[in-house]
Design an enzyme around this catalytic site. Sequence first.
Site, mmCIF file in Angstrom:
data_model
loop_
_atom_site.group_PDB
_atom_site.id
_atom_site.type_symbol
_atom_site.label_atom_id
_atom_site.label_comp_id
_atom_site.label_asym_id
_atom_site.label_seq_id
_atom_site.Cartn_x
_atom_site.Cartn_y
_atom_site.Cartn_z
ATOM 1 N N GLU A 156 -11.570 -0.409 -3.072
ATOM 2 C CA GLU A 156 -11.304 -1.807 -3.445
ATOM 3 C C GLU A 156 -12.565 -2.552 -3.874
ATOM 4 O O GLU A 156 -12.972 -3.529 -3.225
ATOM 5 C CB GLU A 156 -10.625 -2.530 -2.284
ATOM 6 C CG GLU A 156 -9.250 -1.956 -1.966
ATOM 7 C CD GLU A 156 -8.570 -2.637 -0.771
ATOM 8 O OE1 GLU A 156 -9.231 -3.399 -0.053
ATOM 9 O OE2 GLU A 156 -7.381 -2.377 -0.553
ATOM 10 N N GLU A 308 -2.305 2.718 -1.065
ATOM 11 C CA GLU A 308 -2.163 2.144 0.271
ATOM 12 C C GLU A 308 -0.893 1.314 0.328
ATOM 13 O O GLU A 308 -0.542 0.624 -0.636
ATOM 14 C CB GLU A 308 -3.344 1.229 0.634
ATOM 15 C CG GLU A 308 -4.671 1.926 0.786
ATOM 16 C CD GLU A 308 -5.759 0.959 1.284
ATOM 17 O OE1 GLU A 308 -5.408 -0.105 1.836
ATOM 18 O OE2 GLU A 308 -6.950 1.289 1.118
#
Lengths: 678, 678, 678
Positions: A156, A308
């Site tokens: 991320e 995720e």
Amino acid sequence: MRHPPIHPSLGSILHGGDYNPDQWLDRPDVLEADTRLMRLAGVNVATVGVFAWATLEPEEGVYRFDWLDETFDRLHRAGVRIVLATPTGAKPAWMSHKYPEIRRCGPDGRREPHGFRHNHCWTSPIYRARAREINSRLAERYGNHPALVLWHLSNEYGGYCHCPLCMEAFQGWLRRRYETLDALDKAWWTRFWSHTFTDWRQIDFIDPTIPAMVVDWKRFTTDQCVDFMLAEIEPLRRITPDIPLTHNMMGTYEPLDYWRLAPHLDRVSWDAYPSWHSEPEHRTAAHTAFHCDMYRAMKGGRPWILMESTPSRVNWQKVCRSKKPGMHRLASLQAVAHGSDAVMYFQWRAGRGGAEKYHGAVVDHNAHEHTRVFRDVAQVGADLKRLERVIGTSTAADVAVVYDWECRWAYEAAQGFRADPNDYPATVIGFYRALWKRGVSVDVINADQDFSRYRMVVAPMLYMLRPGLAERIDRFVEEGGVFVGSYLSGLVDENDLCFQGGFPGPLRQTLGVVAEEIDILYDHDRQSVSAQPDNPLGLEGSFAATRYCELIRPEGAQVVGSYDADFYAGTPALTVNRRGRGEAWYLGARLEERFQDEMLGRLAGRLGVRRAVDADLPEGVSAAVRTDGERSYLFLMNFTPHPQRVRTAPGTVLLGNAPTDGDLELLPWGAAVVEQAR
Amino acid sequence: MRHPPIHPSLGSILHGGDYNPDQWLDRPDVLEADTRLMRLAGVNVATVGVFAWATLEPEEGVYRFDWLDETFDRLHRAGVRIVLATPTGAKPAWMSHKYPEIRRCGPDGRREPHGFRHNHCWTSPIYRARAREINSRLAERYGNHPALVLWHLSNEYGGYCHCPLCMEAFQGWLRRRYETLDALDKAWWTRFWSHTFTDWRQIDFIDPTIPAMVVDWKRFTTDQCVDFMLAEIEPLRRITPDIPLTHNMMGTYEPLDYWRLAPHLDRVSWDAYPSWHSEPEHRTAAHTAFHCDMYRAMKGGRPWILMESTPSRVNWQKVCRSKKPGMHRLASLQAVAHGSDAVMYFQWRAGRGGAEKYHGAVVDHNAHEHTRVFRDVAQVGADLKRLERVIGTSTAADVAVVYDWECRWAYEAAQGFRADPNDYPATVIGFYRALWKRGVSVDVINADQDFSRYRMVVAPMLYMLRPGLAERIDRFVEEGGVFVGSYLSGLVDENDLCFQGGFPGPLRQTLGVVAEEIDILYDHDRQSVSAQPDNPLGLEGSFAATRYCELIRPEGAQVVGSYDADFYAGTPALTVNRRGRGEAWYLGARLEERFQDEMLGRLAGRLGVRRAVDADLPEGVSAAVRTDGERSYLFLMNFTPHPQRVRTAPGTVLLGNAPTDGDLELLPWGAAVVEQAR
Amino acid sequence: MRHPPIHPSLGSILHGGDYNPDQWLDRPDVLEADTRLMRLAGVNVATVGVFAWATLEPEEGVYRFDWLDETFDRLHRAGVRIVLATPTGAKPAWMSHKYPEIRRCGPDGRREPHGFRHNHCWTSPIYRARAREINSRLAERYGNHPALVLWHLSNEYGGYCHCPLCMEAFQGWLRRRYETLDALDKAWWTRFWSHTFTDWRQIDFIDPTIPAMVVDWKRFTTDQCVDFMLAEIEPLRRITPDIPLTHNMMGTYEPLDYWRLAPHLDRVSWDAYPSWHSEPEHRTAAHTAFHCDMYRAMKGGRPWILMESTPSRVNWQKVCRSKKPGMHRLASLQAVAHGSDAVMYFQWRAGRGGAEKYHGAVVDHNAHEHTRVFRDVAQVGADLKRLERVIGTSTAADVAVVYDWECRWAYEAAQGFRADPNDYPATVIGFYRALWKRGVSVDVINADQDFSRYRMVVAPMLYMLRPGLAERIDRFVEEGGVFVGSYLSGLVDENDLCFQGGFPGPLRQTLGVVAEEIDILYDHDRQSVSAQPDNPLGLEGSFAATRYCELIRPEGAQVVGSYDADFYAGTPALTVNRRGRGEAWYLGARLEERFQDEMLGRLAGRLGVRRAVDADLPEGVSAAVRTDGERSYLFLMNFTPHPQRVRTAPGTVLLGNAPTDGDLELLPWGAAVVEQAR
């Protein structure tokens, strides 16, 4: 056409998630239980090494791979494939203290303390060297391991750094973009407020009162992120040329234009954390589908990776509600329906401590398989096995919705309308939702993409027109396309300078209108727009308008709807311009959701664009389709707590109840997948 | 009596605004179009040079005046006069980087980055020297140019600086004020919390827990601003003694006591940006009129200058609503009605970039005259031409409302009542509004002004009584004046020290009451006050009370109203004290708007104070009058979307419809101006 | 049993408050008036010297005691005893400037400016040395003065310091706690996000993403406060061994675990500032009683000291409402009812300046005794004289409610449920309130206390279980106790590590349940729980559930209530486990207040635990009792604006109306005290 699997050795939809054995090295019983539980859960892949830098390199130049060796071997023996992360998402404490330059600086130039994560300086040569070194060692050591199927770059990417190194890099970036300070000063309109720069070194603070600077700063930040990513990639590509690469993105995360990262990746991934049950679930579902359709389009239809998700609670939301029974399965199938070849979790096993110890995990603190959440996950595992034929298929869309990072940056940097955060994405998603409700296949693209493959392009609030865009839209229309634009389009050029002579600037001719003025409404204000009689879409009645009311003067376009009251009563609010073989629609006002549903629904109907299913869908039921050109896979998803029926063409039911009299019944929060001849 | 025009050469009401040719130097076509458009808009004046420092002095000591020379000549040829700004409102980047001391420091002592505007240190000797130098050069070069009619000092002075130079200047200021630390420690009551200062140099942080320090810091800031302004003025007065000076102020901008700037200026100006249409327009109108009446009073009735306004949207409001048709003309006439001899805009032409590119301009991004806004402006230009006889006239008021900066500073520095921001101005404006509704001519003054010229003085929440004030109020009453005071008056002296022995301290005798206790109400609490039978104003019934309920014990005053309930049922809430030839009213509670309307309306009626028109005005209609003693100019303004009628005395209608049967009809958002014999 | 008086010389309940003659040294008339007014108010004690450091030591090593000598003598002559404060609550400006290290640093490491108060570094050796010196001198000079009865240590210790000295002290503290970095890294679960520490010096920033670090930082802060306090105490104990010591605490002030300060003090004190009248007064009363019962329990029942309260307004609240007539007396008696042997004020006389000049004082700015507030205070003085027999008595409770600082710290450091601030205290107080309504005598204790003295222990949200706690609870139940636990109990161990295998972790066996899952509700969500038929408490019907719904699986416990709907319909929500001679209740959901009232009320009734009065109390009426084992003192308090009647056993009415037919009538906001044979 069928895309290849993520890795040649993969014949299943990926099912698994982040796995952190480094947190449990003193608990061999736990590590042993993991493989047993993975088998029970139908897990076939594990992402390891995210945030493991301090374990892998406990002091500078001292590496410890034993635990990772064992992890590779243990998982391999259990038939679980490995996604290996580079560990750069969090910097070790020793590195922060030895090399302060790797810590970011805030907007005021102050160096941040060590702590948190995702906060290393992308410019720091030291951090890049250390990253390159650890990445090389990982590639060398595990590149040939048969369990390895994918690289997971860092984690991320995000944020900003204002350190001296970054500011200097920004100065260099600007020098390359503008070549002279005079050009920069003109582009940034710095004579206003005496902001003229006379030395590149004066550019050492991101001044929010220079909106063009803010836009360039965000462009630079994306470029610097790509540059860092390429530095991470270099040893991986060199040492393991056959292992594909991905990075896990975050929806429409504002600071990074993901379209500029995507070309360097083999696959895009994203981490999906919708707030299920906080609003009617079908609204959340449309919102999520929008993101899925963007990630699919971002790599030209190639299946993406749901890297995720959580099977239960998201620990960092304001209210951390659990997913209700069925919702996890439904949300997982939605990802696959919209193009994912993976359903993965953060994380496999909840850690006993740390910031996210209550984030929903497959194995929670009960530490066994006898939980509802575990059973839900195992159910998904079993379902995915029944969908293996879906792998590599994709979705062909006749309609594109434009979501453009630079439009958003420029619009949000501007003052002059309403101080609504997130108005651009909310608007675009609002238009998307009208199509989603009808099961229309949609690509979500940015403004640089090729429009010629679509029959309809919907681009609301296309605030910034970069060079060539207006021309491309015009050609698209000339050649038969239907373009739908809205208020607040065509205000600025790529330098955030307002077009002169009338908005929507270079799109005036295409749209056949000029937007002479815009009235911005208070929350308590209401206007309305009525459809003209005999309008080409057969719209009827009047629609409430809020927030934005542009006053349009047609320059060739036909008026389709007009304002009902106030000083602009009778002024056009909705127009269509026929041009070449196509038409260009312009919507001057923010109208109620019902309007978008009717307008886009009718346009799509008239065009006969591809839809997942040729039937009206009950409210809250979504349909999506994937295909390899020969066979198609229809996903029907019920985002309501009630049973629903949908009429479908015949086919092989892979998941769900068999149809009765052509009607497929969906349970509450239920889903069905039907394989159909194309 | 008629005041002279702003400059002897001016025979028209100023109409024009900020003009920034420096942003368009590469566009001679635009510069050429400007003069043509100005003629069309009826523009006769342009303010140039605001924020032009970086263009005028691109590097230290290198000046570039060519563009300004041309601007002067071009405008002069077009018959447009020039207001020339000193460029100190924004510092050039080269100066910030070469001389960090010119950048301000925040409350925590941190030096700010370059950027924004209005943020140079007023103390910095370097900044003062550079300002003096550029101002001298401007005065020398343009002082004799026939187009020059006015100096515009800097732009909207404001803010605070906490740099070491400023803190040292503050120490010096305190030393001059208190002479000894012992005197300062007493005045600031520093024994509380062990705050005693034993060395002047310890005073290096503005401690919000020492409220008297906060008040002195604000006094110092105003003084430092004046000191900087005088440094700016010195070369201008010396070189161009005949050119008048002004500075554009910002309503009741809290940090600066404008009454202390005004004496050094020939005219006061202000920048009016009301949020039209965010609430019923007549409320906004009363709020705006309040400010106008203050700026007129601030220079003893001399006409002021509306230096900035927008013909359409204000770009920095939360919701940037357009002015409806007619509203711009109405708002412009309101300014003239309340004493302005100018209607000017920010800005003439919208810039293509920068922070305020969407701020409403006369020439917007359409870049031509065929817009509603341009037509509205041209209409104002035409109207103003018909009002030339108004120039120099003013308004004589029998009533004054007191708005005092130091009262506000002290009240807002105190903790102990309610944490309501802006309560002081909202309260004063609430009292003002009752008079505005009746068309009463009002001066808004501070507490230092001469009361003897008024028949009624309304001074709500007169929290701080500086030395002599109570005595002046008492003399005013003794000599026949009517004084109206309220709750939260007379609590502290000029050092923010509470009076002992009972509030309102030295005003007790005048008001004939002591306020023994104050009850502060929660938002959900309601009390009420009923009028006594046979009270001198004929008030009837009961009025809701909120927020503040003082418990009054009369000491000679007559009770006019009392609380209805709670433990203070029957306790006086409204009193009048007859004293000498006058009377002093005291209102102990925050009562509903209807009460203020009745009380002040009846008082004004009884006194027969001057009003613009001798008739009851419909709700939302405002009347104001200007006069030279012989002829008067009655302005009637309809702040409602409905037509309205007002009965007026006969006269010459300069603007608006001719009256029918003595009734003047006003269109929605319409206005009329009637010249009448006095 | 009767506890000794606070000082052997004291035969009265203390009545007085903070007295600051140092603010009035130039006003001998005021100082003279003070003693006269104290006599009128029935004041017998004054706290002097709080914040007087700058007066006592105006420059380093120069002491000025003359004014304090005179104060001691003047008060002594007037029969007023003295509580002498150490002056360390605020540091003198000269010290801040000479020794910057005594100023705190914020979380980002920046040194704070001088100013405010309560902000010296507890670690600074210089500050400790200066404190020790001034304390020694005060002890030597006044230790033998007959007026001195008590030491008042500093004032309201609080806050955090992140300076280098403190961070180094924290590192040392951690080294002592964990011995090795490896142990620390395990306890803090630092492998997550690569947070591993490899050098103690890396621990230089309190990272909120390491919740266990946050908990340890708060433990350290309390320890450092105690350490500083012991440094303050040392000279006092040495020089004046017979003068007792106290410190004035602040309710459940989150940053300091007061249970760790209490053992070093002879008495605990607290400063009570409820927001009377902001909600129904009986809710405020229960909230206040909760704190009182904690401070009484904190020293094993020894009477505590109400060190600060206000007779009227609290100046720093958002709305500073006055206490209504009677409320001050009622609130004062409530303190005594719950164990205080003192009613004291901040402050005696309002200062003319400073941050708290409007804080309610006995002598306000009227500066005389003819105020409602003064009369209210004098009434309290008279009432307290009639209650002298109460001195030293206390309250024996059969029920304990657990409020545990570390539970709160750990729960608030966690993310994963709802972002509700103050949810832990609000929950505990909610349970307490159910008992308070019935007049049940309650001790509020932390989780380390001995449970064996109680018959029922109520410990909601017992989130952290420190070693031995589960065993102690189990033994308590085995031996016949009734334990009541709730949702969110037993999640983490003392290191904030989640228990594995099922919550409530080590309490599973005692409670006979496992909490498999928790559903966190949005504000708009509602669930409900219905009582099982024939349940042991006779509960009936259904109760609304909000926020938290745990899904319980019984492991031996009997189901008492179950959820009504959603996917957990029929799942247990309330259970009881019989174990040994006792029983353990578990409540899985946040139920409406009515439920707690019924459940705890019936449990208490069944157990026959001690209550103040054997009758149902009208809503809003509170009863509390103090006793010496022979005689008891029943306090009845009416927190409503209506008269109320309560049936009581006969006795001697010390305060209030004589009973009629066994019924005692209480006036609105009225109270009665009855002496009864036990």
